[in-house]
Every structure is written in structure tokens, then in C-alpha cells.
Scaffold this motif. Structure first.
Motif, short mmCIF file in Angstrom:
data_model
loop_
_atom_site.label_atom_id
_atom_site.label_comp_id
_atom_site.label_asym_id
_atom_site.label_seq_id
_atom_site.Cartn_x
_atom_site.Cartn_y
_atom_site.Cartn_z
N THR B 4 17.51 -20.28 28.92
CA THR B 4 17.44 -19.67 27.56
C THR B 4 17.21 -17.93 28.86
O THR B 4 18.21 -16.96 28.17
N THR B 7 19.04 -17.50 31.45
CA THR B 7 21.20 -16.65 30.93
C THR B 7 20.55 -15.54 30.45
O THR B 7 21.56 -14.07 30.86
N GLY B 39 32.22 -21.88 25.74
CA GLY B 39 30.90 -22.86 25.13
C GLY B 39 30.42 -23.65 23.99
O GLY B 39 31.67 -22.91 23.07
N THR B 42 24.96 -27.73 22.56
CA THR B 42 24.35 -28.80 24.30
C THR B 42 24.29 -30.21 24.31
O THR B 42 24.32 -30.90 24.98
N THR B 83 25.79 -24.24 25.30
CA THR B 83 24.86 -22.93 25.16
C THR B 83 24.22 -23.69 24.21
O THR B 83 24.71 -24.07 23.24
N ASN B 84 23.18 -23.12 24.65
CA ASN B 84 21.83 -22.96 23.02
C ASN B 84 22.30 -21.51 22.16
O ASN B 84 22.82 -21.14 23.07
N GLU B 87 21.49 -17.54 23.91
CA GLU B 87 22.13 -17.91 25.04
C GLU B 87 23.46 -17.74 24.97
O GLU B 87 24.51 -17.45 25.95
N ARG B 88 24.88 -18.62 23.78
CA ARG B 88 25.90 -18.54 23.71
C ARG B 88 25.90 -17.27 23.48
O ARG B 88 27.35 -16.70 24.35
N ALA B 91 26.60 -15.39 27.01
CA ALA B 91 27.68 -15.65 28.00
C ALA B 91 29.17 -15.38 27.55
O ALA B 91 30.12 -14.89 28.66
#
Lengths: 397, 343
Positions: B4, B7, B39, B42, B83-84, B87-88, B91
Motif C-alpha cells: 500500500t 502504491t 481494480g 483482494t 487493490t486494498n 490503495e484503490r 491506483a
């Protein structure tokens, strides 16, 4: 290229040309590199702002004044969901500093103990210390954190089956709970007494040192100071009429309520970082002691000093000069490794920064704050250690 | 999670290095790449999780396939990017993904200051609480939770709703905040917290993965509105339209009774509306107006089925989760799923 005129004294001009002057060439290279760096940074900043604007992402640090809206489990200062993002980041910073400072103190203490232990003539102590160093030095710090969090603290019994310890303390998988002292009226006198005792001890130590230098007579500083530091506050305690009560923890509907609690997230991070860093410090201390020539100890014994005195007065002061510089690196490592807290939910600077980043979307600003703060913490630590190193350095007469 | 932070930093760096024009025509970029970068979570059972062959299965990942079917006529042209919660957004902002389909709540601040557009609501959800009833007998309402330790994942609207709900009801709680989904689950299962809170759909999905699902009870209170939907970057209206109408097409297909099985027959239907939606009209502009093939709705339905099929297969009665349609039923059947007309 060259005219016949210049060719006539080619040797002198080739050596004399500014192109071949190492000093001027050095300056030109540095100017060029600095210029390239400035251009690069300028381009990066311009490009970032353009991209942010074209994607409609607002930027700036104004978000720090907005209401945070989330809660934090552990805070050294007053914090509620109504506080600002800036205050939330401050809470995170203080939590990072808390675990770093306590961790550094513990790791240093443990590291010195183990480093000296590894040199012990006692076979068992030396072996145990060797095994300790080899085990903790060779495991990644994150695994050590998981070991404490999931391997030790999480398998403790639940709230209802808490292990009872003396003095109304409890330990369970939610942490360690103990009575919280509540100071009554006049308690400030005790603090004043303690402070006075410490100051007096310091002056006594100085006077005694001076006297020993002049007359060779010694004064029992340790015992006097101990008596002062314990006695004065105790006297104040009695005089003010025992102004101390305890808020003892007790079982609530879900958790143990009241008292002081140390959360498992903090405990596991603190223990893991201390144990991990102590193994490195132990090796540094061992190297420092081995770095002091054996002749120093022999000379000291010849003067009639006992082994303890030799270690304290001859070996360690010299070893410290070798130990301090690498010790600084370990302190910095410990501080930075504390950011692994995110894995176990300890609300440190990085974790709260991530929450902030996600609620506000200000990734660049938050990453900038992280970098500035870690850089600041590291520079402050290095600065202090450099000062300490200079103080301990060999004074040539 | 280290990834994270990475990212976050990379995303920040990407914004620094990326050429300024990168955000312009996502549809052209996607066509040039030959795949939709999507995206997803996870690993949330029923919404997006890889199966034992490594294929992404779930309600959210099927939406990615629907977009790929609309653009390429082939639902397999998706690159899934797990993505968690933290970080989504980075991203999506940095252009690493073209669309975010990861049970993301539509809020004002995300729509505006984060620079996103929500393409609609594909799941109406609400935040709830789950407890271990075996360890806490007698708790049957969230209002009895004062003093509890609550496990919650960071970087979500969940964290804010939780604070608001407990403050509004004058209750105390102790938040235990984790960054990763798996770490949060592990802590709840280890008994670090009394309560787990997230969107109710997520609670049902999580419950199935716990050691003893029957011991865990989802409390009846819903403390927030959580309209979940696909997200795209702000400022590219064409791509926004493509994603928005893909969602509308899925719902319209269910309204009209077009399914993955009968879509070929339906092309010959007597109903002019069905023929229009499936691109069978003379000189149809149903796809070209979006920059797509005229048969794009037919491709979407042939690829993943209609909204009802996607729901049932992944989270509804045809799945282990068995979530009832509730608010997500069509507006004609008592729910609030409603699509503007495709014409």
C-alpha cells in the motif's frame, strides 16, 4: 584548429588552459549537476500540479484543518472524532515517538547486557547470549512482530478467563491492565521533592568527584543519592497525608474497564523492536569491548583496580568511542522499523496517515508529511548522538 | 501493508512523471491495450475472489467482464488488479486501472475532491455489525455494544460511520484498526475484538470464511447508506458513459427478460424495444454513439448475463452467500434498481 601562433607554445597553453584545471572543471561539473537537479525538480513539481489539476484532484494542506471523524484507540493527547486531521497526525507522530523512545531505551539496556554476557567466562551465559543474537539477528523484524502479536499475545486467554496478577492487575488477549494511580491534593509536593532529590544528588556527585581529585578521599555518592531520591518523596508523601488512591480495573460487559491498560498492539511492537534491535546492539557492544586492547585491562589490574572497576572505569569509556557511531544507526533503524506497526493495527504515524490519505485523497501531501517527519526524527537522533559522540570522544591533552 | 505504502508512493510518483495528456481518451487507450484494467477486492467471497483455478469470480469482477464485453465483445479481456481499501483510489487516480469495481461507497467527497465519477449503484448496501454469539450470549442489538472492542478496516467510510453511530448513541467503544482485510479477519477470529463491522454484504461473505460460521451473528441494525458502484476518473466523459451504460444495460436486460441463454433468440423478438436495445434496428446508433459496437448490449448479456443472473450466481440464491435481493430487486418488483431507458 589551433593557429601557428598558439601552437608555438602549445605545451604551456595546454597545461594552462582552464579546460584542464581540475578545480575549474570541478566547479563547472557541480554547477551543471545542480542546474540539472533544479530543472528536474521544477519539472516534477510542474508536471504533478498539471496532472492534479487536469484530473480534478484538489491539493494543498488545507485538509489538515478539517474534522477527522474517525477514532484512534491509543492517544497520548486528547483526541476525539471531532478533532482535526492535523491533530490525528500528531497523535500518530506521538505514538511513533513513544514506541521509538521506549524501544531505544530497552534495546540499549538489553543489548549491553547481552553483549557483555556474550564475553562472559561463564559458558552457559555466553552460549545463551550467542543463541539470542543469532536467532533475533537473522529473523526479519516483521516476523518478530507477528511472533509477539499472533504467537504470544493472541493466544492468551480471553477477557472472561483473564489471568489475575498481584495488585489487581490482569492480563488477557486484549492487553495488560493495571490500577491507575490517582493523585490527590498536595501530590505536587512529592514531585517537587523528587526533583529536589535528583538535583541535590547531582551536586553531591560533582562535589565528591572534585574532592576525590583533590584529596583522593571518596564519598559514598551512590548510597547518599539513593537515600535522597527514595527518602525525600516518601517524606513528602507522609507529610501530605498519603494523597494517593487507585482506580482499579474491573470486568465490564465486554472488556476490562477502568485502570491503565497497555494494548497488545503496542506491547508486541515494542517488544519485537526492542528484542530485534538488541541483538544488533549486543554485537556492537561486543565489538567495542574487544576493540579495547587487552593491555588496558592488564595495566588496570596492575594498578590494583578490581574487575568491576576495570570494566566501568577503563574498558567501557574507551569502548563507548567505538560503540556510539554504529549505535546511532541502530536507533534510526528502530525508529523507522516502527512503521511496521500498520500490520498489527498500532496507530502510528503511517497508519493514521493512511487513514487520512484515504478519507481525503491527498496522497502526495500525506506521503510528503511522512517523509518530512521521518527525516526530521532521524536527523534529530543523529544530531543528538553526534553531540554525545563528541562529548565522549578522546580528549587529547 | 507494504504494498500500500508502495502504491501510495508510486501513485504519487506516477502523478509526477506521467505525461499531462494521459487522462484524455481512456476508451482509445483501452482499445489500444486490448484489455480493461479493472481494480477489484483482494479477495472478498462473492464479490471478487480468485477460485481454485485462479479465475476471478464474483459480483464485482463480473462487472469488469461486462465492461470488457461491451468494449471488445469478449468478456475475458480483463486484467484484474487486486487493490486494498487504501490503495484503490491512488491506483485509479494514477491511471494504473481504468475502472474500479470494488464495493466502493459513493460519497460527495469521493465524487469531488478525489476527482472521480461514480457510474451508478450496482449494490445498495448498509453497514452492520457481526458478533460471536457463542462468546456473547444475550446480545441481539447493536445498542447493547457500549464498551466493546470493534475491529474495523482503515480507509473506509465504515470507520467514520462507526464513530458517528457510537457518538450519536452515547456509547463508548475501542477501535482496533487494521490496514489489511486479512489482518482484520485474523484479529476478529483470534478474539481481539468483540465486534466486526463493515458493509452487511461483506459480513455475510466474511462469515462463510470463519472457522465456525454458525457461531457468528449479523446484528439487525443497519447504521448507514452504502451505495456501492463502479468508479472512473473525472474528466473523461466518453469512458464514464461507457461504464455507466454498461451498468444500465445489465439492469435493462433483466427488466426486458433478456438472459444469457435467450439473447440470440431475443434478437428476433417482436418487441421493438428489445430489438432496439440489442442493436437490431436499421441504422442503429445504440452503440456508435458510445464509440462501441451496435451489438454491445447483446455482447454484455451473452458474456455475463443480466443483472439478476450476475446477482444470483455470485451472491444470491445460487451462491453460498444466499443474500436476498432486498433493495437490489428491480423497481418493478419492490426494489430500487432502476435504469434509464436505452434508446
Amino acid at each position: 584548429m589551433s593557429s601557428p601562433d598558439s601552437a608555438s607554445h602549445a605545451g604551456a597553453s595546454a597545461r594552462g588552459s582552464w579546460l584542464y584545471d581540475p578545480q575549474i572543471r570541478g566547479i563547472i561539473t557541480q554547477v551543471l549537476v545542480a542546474l540539472a537537479l533544479v530543472l528536474f525538480v521544477w519539472w516534477i513539481i510542474g508536471n504533478t500540479t498539471d496532472n492534479l489539476r487536469s484530473r480534478g484532484i484538489s491539493s494543498g494542506f488545507a485538509f489538515l484543518d478539517r474534522r477527522a471523524g474517525f477514532d484512534i484507540s491509543q492517544s497520548l493527547i486528547d483526541y476525539t472524532a471531532n478533532s482535526t486531521f492535523g491533530r490525528a497526525m500528531l497523535v500518530g507522530l506521538l505514538n511513533t515517538v513513544l514506541v521509538a523512545v521506549i524501544g531505544v531505551v530497552t534495546a540499549t539496556f538489553l543489548g549491553f547486557l547481552i553483549g557483555i554476557g556474550r564475553l562472559s567466562r561463564n559458558w552457559l551465559i555466553a552460549r545463551i547470549c550467542t543463541v539470542y543474537v543469532e536467532v533475533f539477528r537473522n529473523i526479519p523484524p516483521l516476523l518478530v512482530i507477528f511472533f509477539w502479536y499472533l504467537g504470544v499475545l493472541a493466544v492468551l486467554p480471553g477477557v472472561r478467563e483473564s489471568i489475575e496478577l498481584p495488585f489487581d492487575s490482569y492480563i488477557n488477549n486484549r492487553g495488560f491492565f493495571m490500577p491507575r494511580p490517582i493523585w490527590g491534593e498536595g501530590a505536587w509536593l512529592i514531585a517537587v521533592a523528587l526533583l529536589a532529590a535528583v538535583v541535590m544528588s547531582w551536586f553531591i556527585a560533582r562535589a565528591s568527584y572534585k574532592r576525590q581529585m583533590e584529596t583522593g578521599q571518596r564519598f559514598p555518592v551512590l548510597w547518599t543519592s539513593l537515600a535522597l531520591i527514595l527518602g525525600l518523596p516518601l517524606l513528602a508523601f507522609v507529610v501530605t497525608g498519603f494523597p494517593l488512591t487507585f482506580d482499579t480495573p474491573s470486568l465490564g460487559a465486554f472488556n476490562i474497564v477502568g485502570g491503565l491498560d497497555v494494548k497488545p498492539e503496542f506491547l508486541s511492537l515494542y517488544l519485537a523492536l526492542s528484542f530485534y534491535t538488541a541483538s544488533f546492539i549486543a554485537e556492537i557492544v561486543r565489538a567495542g569491548i574487544l576493540g579495547v586492547s587487552h593491555g588496558q585491562s592488564e595495566a588496570s589490574y596492575a594498578l590494583g583496580l578490581r574487575p568491576g572497576q576495570t570494566l566501568r572505569l577503563v574498558v567501557i569509556p574507551q569502548a563507548m568511542r567505538i560503540v556510539i557511531p554504529p549505535l546511532t544507526s541502530q536507533y534510526l533503524n528502530l525508529t523507522k522499523n516502527s512503521s511496521l506497526a500498520v500490520f498489527i493495527g498500532y496507530p502510528d504515524l503511517v497508519q493514521i496517515g493512511q487513514t487520512t490519505m484515504n478519507q481525503t485523497g491527498q496522497a502526495i501531501e500525506v506521503v510528503g508529511i511522512w517523509m518530512a517527519i521521518y527525516l526530521g526524527l532521524s536527523l534529530a537522533t543523529s544530531g543528538f548522538m553526534n553531540w554525545f559522540n563528541a562529548k565522549m570522544a578522546l580528549v587529547e591533552r | 501493508m507494504k504494498t500500500t505504502i508502495l502504491t501510495g508512493v508510486l501513485g504519487a510518483a506516477a502523478l509526477g512523471f506521467a505525461a499531462t495528456a494521459a487522462s484524455a481518451a481512456t476508451l482509445d487507450d483501452v482499445k489500444a491495450k486490448g484489455e480493461v484494467a479493472c481494480g477489484v477486492h483482494t479477495g472478498l467471497q462473492g464479490f471478487a475472489a480468485p477460485d481454485d483455478q485462479g479465475n476471478w469470480r464474483g459480483f464485482d469482477s463480473d462487472f469488469c467482464r461486462a465492461v470488457a464485453a461491451a468494449v471488445f465483445g469478449d468478456p475475458s479481456k480483463v486484467r484484474f488488479v487486486p487493490t486494498n481499501a487504501t490503495e484503490r483510489f491512488t491506483a485509479l487516480q494514477s491511471g494504473e486501472i481504468d475502472v474500479l469495481s470494488r464495493n466502493t461507497t459513493w460519497t460527495l467527497s469521493r465524487d469531488t475532491s478525489l476527482g472521480f465519477n461514480f457510474a451508478g449503484v450496482n449494490y445498495y448496501d448498509g453497514q452492520g455489525f457481526m458478533i460471536n454469539a457463542a462468546k456473547l450470549p444475550g446480545i441481539n442489538s447493536a445498542l447493547q455494544l457500549s464498551g466493546a472492542a470493534v475491529c474495523v478496516q482503515t480507509g473506509t467510510t465504515t470507520e467514520l460511520n462507526l464513530a458517528d453511530y457510537f457518538a450519536a448513541n452515547n456509547m463508548e467503544y475501542n477501535p482496533v484498526v487494521f490496514q489489511g482485510f486479512d489482518e482484520t479477519n485474523a484479529a476478529y477470529e483470534a478474539g481481539r475484538c468483540d465486534v466486526y463491522t463493515t458493509d452487511q454484504s461483506g459480513l455475510y461473505a466474511l462469515r462463510l470464511t470463519l472457522g465456525n460460521p454458525d457461531e457468528h451473528v449479523v446484528l439487525p441494525e443497519i447504521i448507514s447508506k452504502e451505495p456501492l458502484g463502479p468508479v472512473v476518473r473525472h474528466g473523461d466523459d466518453q469512458w464514464f458513459d461507457v461504464v455507466k451504460w454498461t451498468l444500465n444495460a445489465l439492469i435493462t436486460a433483466e427488466e426486458l427478460g433478456i438472459t444469457s441463454e435467450n439473447v440470440e433468440e431475443m434478437k428476433q423478438s417482436d418487441n421493438p424495444e428489445i430489438r432496439r436495445v440489442l442493436g437490431q434496428e436499421e441504422n442503429s446508433t445504440i452503440g456508435s454513439a458510445l464509440g462501441l459496437d451496435n451489438a454491445w448490449v447483446a455482447n454484455v448479456v451473452a458474456g455475463v448475463g443480466n443483472y439478476g443472473e450476475v446477482f444470483d450466481r455470485n451472491i444470491g440464491q445460487g451462491s453460498p452467500l444466499k443474500i436476498s435481493r432486498g433493495l437490489n430487486q428491480l423497481w418493478t418488483k419492490g426494489g430500487i434498481q432502476y435504469a434509464p431507458p436505452i434508446r
